[in-house]
Design a protein around this motif. Structure first.
Motif, PDB file in Angstrom:
ATOM      1  N   GLY A  40       0.786  -1.206  -0.024  1.00 24.86           N
ATOM      2  CA  GLY A  40       0.122  -0.109  -0.179  1.00 24.86           C
ATOM      3  C   GLY A  40       0.907   1.216  -0.025  1.00 24.86           C
ATOM      4  O   GLY A  40       2.040   1.302  -0.101  1.00 24.86           O
ATOM      5  N   SER A  41      -0.046   2.235   0.299  1.00 24.25           N
ATOM      6  CA  SER A  41       1.080   3.668  -0.073  1.00 24.25           C
ATOM      7  C   SER A  41       1.871   4.004   1.076  1.00 24.25           C
ATOM      8  O   SER A  41       1.609   3.284   2.308  1.00 24.25           O
ATOM      9  CB  SER A  41      -0.019   4.785  -0.069  1.00 24.25           C
ATOM     10  N   LEU A  42       2.965   4.924   0.741  1.00 28.29           N
ATOM     11  CA  LEU A  42       3.750   5.135   1.914  1.00 28.29           C
ATOM     12  C   LEU A  42       3.184   6.190   2.732  1.00 28.29           C
ATOM     13  O   LEU A  42       2.333   6.888   2.316  1.00 28.29           O
ATOM     14  CB  LEU A  42       4.979   5.810   1.257  1.00 28.29           C
ATOM     15  N   GLU A  43       3.301   6.336   4.182  1.00 28.28           N
ATOM     16  CA  GLU A  43       2.915   7.311   4.838  1.00 28.28           C
ATOM     17  C   GLU A  43       3.852   8.441   4.830  1.00 28.28           C
ATOM     18  O   GLU A  43       5.135   8.157   4.814  1.00 28.28           O
ATOM     19  CB  GLU A  43       2.729   6.722   6.444  1.00 28.28           C
ATOM     20  N   TYR A  48      10.460   3.141   1.714  1.00 24.45           N
ATOM     21  CA  TYR A  48       9.840   1.847   0.946  1.00 24.45           C
ATOM     22  C   TYR A  48       9.970   0.695   2.061  1.00 24.45           C
ATOM     23  O   TYR A  48       8.925  -0.042   1.884  1.00 24.45           O
ATOM     24  CB  TYR A  48      10.494   1.746  -0.511  1.00 24.45           C
ATOM     25  N   ASP A  49      11.225   0.512   2.467  1.00 22.16           N
ATOM     26  CA  ASP A  49      11.445  -0.498   3.398  1.00 22.16           C
ATOM     27  C   ASP A  49      10.519  -0.824   4.395  1.00 22.16           C
ATOM     28  O   ASP A  49       9.916  -1.839   4.829  1.00 22.16           O
ATOM     29  CB  ASP A  49      12.797  -0.696   3.781  1.00 22.16           C
ATOM     30  N   THR A  50      10.479   0.438   4.965  1.00 22.62           N
ATOM     31  CA  THR A  50       9.551   0.655   6.226  1.00 22.62           C
ATOM     32  C   THR A  50       8.195   0.387   5.973  1.00 22.62           C
ATOM     33  O   THR A  50       7.109  -0.158   6.558  1.00 22.62           O
ATOM     34  CB  THR A  50       9.804   2.139   7.038  1.00 22.62           C
ATOM     35  N   ALA A  51       7.720   1.036   4.741  1.00 27.19           N
ATOM     36  CA  ALA A  51       6.221   0.858   4.338  1.00 27.19           C
ATOM     37  C   ALA A  51       6.027  -0.682   4.137  1.00 27.19           C
ATOM     38  O   ALA A  51       4.986  -1.256   4.194  1.00 27.19           O
ATOM     39  CB  ALA A  51       6.070   1.692   3.244  1.00 27.19           C
ATOM     40  N   ALA A  66      10.239 -11.517  11.457  1.00 28.45           N
ATOM     41  CA  ALA A  66      10.143 -12.857  10.623  1.00 28.45           C
ATOM     42  C   ALA A  66      10.312 -12.348   9.211  1.00 28.45           C
ATOM     43  O   ALA A  66      10.343 -13.351   8.638  1.00 28.45           O
ATOM     44  CB  ALA A  66       8.734 -13.384  11.093  1.00 28.45           C
ATOM     45  N   VAL A  67      10.577 -11.313   8.580  1.00 27.19           N
ATOM     46  CA  VAL A  67      10.548 -10.892   7.409  1.00 27.19           C
ATOM     47  C   VAL A  67      12.018 -10.923   6.853  1.00 27.19           C
ATOM     48  O   VAL A  67      12.875 -10.127   7.695  1.00 27.19           O
ATOM     49  CB  VAL A  67       9.996  -9.562   6.992  1.00 27.19           C
ATOM     50  N   GLU A  68      12.416 -11.382   5.827  1.00 29.40           N
ATOM     51  CA  GLU A  68      13.778 -11.287   5.293  1.00 29.40           C
ATOM     52  C   GLU A  68      13.451 -10.358   4.242  1.00 29.40           C
ATOM     53  O   GLU A  68      12.858 -10.671   2.950  1.00 29.40           O
ATOM     54  CB  GLU A  68      14.463 -12.495   4.631  1.00 29.40           C
ATOM     55  N   LEU A  69      13.714  -8.982   4.073  1.00 25.89           N
ATOM     56  CA  LEU A  69      13.422  -7.855   2.950  1.00 25.89           C
ATOM     57  C   LEU A  69      14.616  -7.933   2.116  1.00 25.89           C
ATOM     58  O   LEU A  69      15.827  -7.808   2.540  1.00 25.89           O
ATOM     59  CB  LEU A  69      13.186  -6.764   3.720  1.00 25.89           C
TER      60      LEU A  69
END
Length: 158
Positions: A40-43, A48-51, A66-69
């Motif tokens: 979804g959209s960025l706040e 982008y990573d945080t969003a 638990a996410v491997e970005l």
């Protein structure tokens, strides 16, 4: 005659793969029904990573630990309606890896009209007659599974 460009809406989307290289997609009923990647959209002030991590938590109850970005895999621009107004949405798609058991929609804080989530094999994705966005997703994921992330993000259409 003056033409105006719709306002920009930046969005982060996750191409979520599990240990078996299955792809997680979400089903929505709007526009005749379709499947799409989480996101979804960025706040304001968000990167982008945080969003991407926030959207996975909000939509699917996935703890960010638990996410491997991974790398940005693709980008897509599309004019469409959001909340009744036209925007030019620019989406950046990021590779994410999670264990399937980490997905817990009961923990989702903003399920955003999601009707269902499903893990798809590449064969199922290629064979489906259902609408899946973005177009070209099966080819992109097949390439990532076989060769890793592309050297530059792929530009997707529609």
């Amino acid at each position: 005659m003056t033409t105006s460009t719709p306002p920009l809406r930046e969005a982060a989307r996750a191409i979520v793969l599990d240990a078996e290289d299955r792809l997680l997609l979400l089903r929505y009923d709007e526009n005749g029904g379709f499947w799409a990647t989480p996101g979804g959209s960025l706040e304001d002030g968000e990167d982008y990573d945080t969003a991407t991590l926030r959207e996975l938590r909000e939509e699917l109850g996935i703890d960010e630990k638990a996410v491997e970005l991974g790398a940005q895999l693709a980008e897509r621009s599309k004019d469409h309606l959001v909340g009744g107004r036209e925007v030019r949405q620019v989406e950046k798609y990021f590779l994410t890896r999670v264990w399937a058991a980490e997905v817990d929609p009961a923990r989702a804080s903003q399920p955003d009209n999601i009707r269902e989530h499903r893990w798809w094999t590449l064969a199922e994705l290629r064979a489906t007659g259902e609408t899946v966005y973005p177009h070209g997703l099966a080819d992109l994921v097949t390439g990532v599974v076989a060769h890793g992330a592309p050297p530059r993000p792929v530009v997707l259409t529609v």
